[in-house]
Design a protein around this motif. Sequence first.
Motif, short mmCIF file in Angstrom:
data_model
loop_
_atom_site.label_atom_id
_atom_site.label_comp_id
_atom_site.label_asym_id
_atom_site.label_seq_id
_atom_site.Cartn_x
_atom_site.Cartn_y
_atom_site.Cartn_z
N HIS A 48 -1.02 -3.56 -3.48
CA HIS A 48 -2.31 -3.18 -4.22
C HIS A 48 -2.19 -1.87 -5.06
O HIS A 48 -0.94 -1.34 -4.90
CB HIS A 48 -3.20 -3.00 -3.09
N HIS A 50 -3.33 1.02 -4.73
CA HIS A 50 -3.20 2.67 -4.04
C HIS A 50 -1.97 3.24 -4.26
O HIS A 50 -0.97 2.63 -4.17
CB HIS A 50 -3.46 2.64 -2.80
N HIS A 53 1.38 2.87 -2.40
CA HIS A 53 1.86 1.33 -2.66
C HIS A 53 2.42 1.08 -3.89
O HIS A 53 3.65 0.63 -4.03
CB HIS A 53 0.87 0.44 -2.08
N HIS A 108 -8.65 -5.28 2.06
CA HIS A 108 -8.60 -3.96 1.95
C HIS A 108 -9.18 -3.75 0.57
O HIS A 108 -9.56 -4.73 0.00
CB HIS A 108 -6.95 -3.81 1.88
N ASP A 138 -1.87 -3.46 3.18
CA ASP A 138 -2.72 -2.54 3.91
C ASP A 138 -3.83 -3.35 4.25
O ASP A 138 -5.18 -3.35 3.76
CB ASP A 138 -3.29 -1.48 2.93
NI NI Z 1 -4.30 1.08 0.50
#
Ligand code: NI
Length: 226
Positions: A48, A50, A53, A108, A138
């Motif tokens: 994802h 974020h 990551h 998430h 996550d």
């Molecule tokens: Ni995350």
Amino acid sequence: MKVQYLGHSAFSIVTSKGTFLIDPFLSGNPCTSIRSDDVVADVILVTHAHGDHLGDSVEISIRTGACIVATFELSNYCYNRGAKTLDVNLGGTLDLQIGRVKVFPAFHTSSIDKGPSLGQATSFVISGDGRNIYHAGDTALFKDMELISEEYELDLALLPIGGRYTMDIKDAVKAVKLLKPRFVVPMHFNTWPIIKANPEVFKSKVETETRCKCVILNPGEVITLD
Ligand code: NI
Ligand code: MN
């Protein structure tokens, strides 16, 4: 097949045909001394958007020529910044030269920093050399993890245990019961105080309540799946 922990949720999976890099957050990662400039990759999987990551994915793709595999929205974001990409979405399977990847959900979110949301967060099953590895991204605990163990005999599950943004130890033990892997490696804990967790507590619960073996890796350490 060798699996090296690079800290936080970053792993390198080396098959006989090449290297998968997953969630390579190295620059600015306080728990690893491995440098983005030193890693090799043929394929980069990003669960994802974020920052902890996506990390150095775009830079590593530009340097190495490795393709980034991510959801349509996130892969477009990376493509527009110069990366090589392969877009996927939930339920999709990619047969790559170095192995196979199937995309599963993660419960998430997936936004760029404080910016827009870039689609759904994911988890992956990576297969190669007759072995199957699940990287949970996550995620919160979800009961459909059962479907993954119906489809795959998992040799290894990489599961977050830090809580607050993901499963905590209690939920990750339940995830082990649903996924039924041979081995589990905990991730996404102790990078910062806000996701503090004791991996020894997780290990002891897993090995008391299930037949799975828990291996705690420090950044840089390797588990070999024969
Ligand atoms: Ni995350
Ligand atoms: Mn995270």
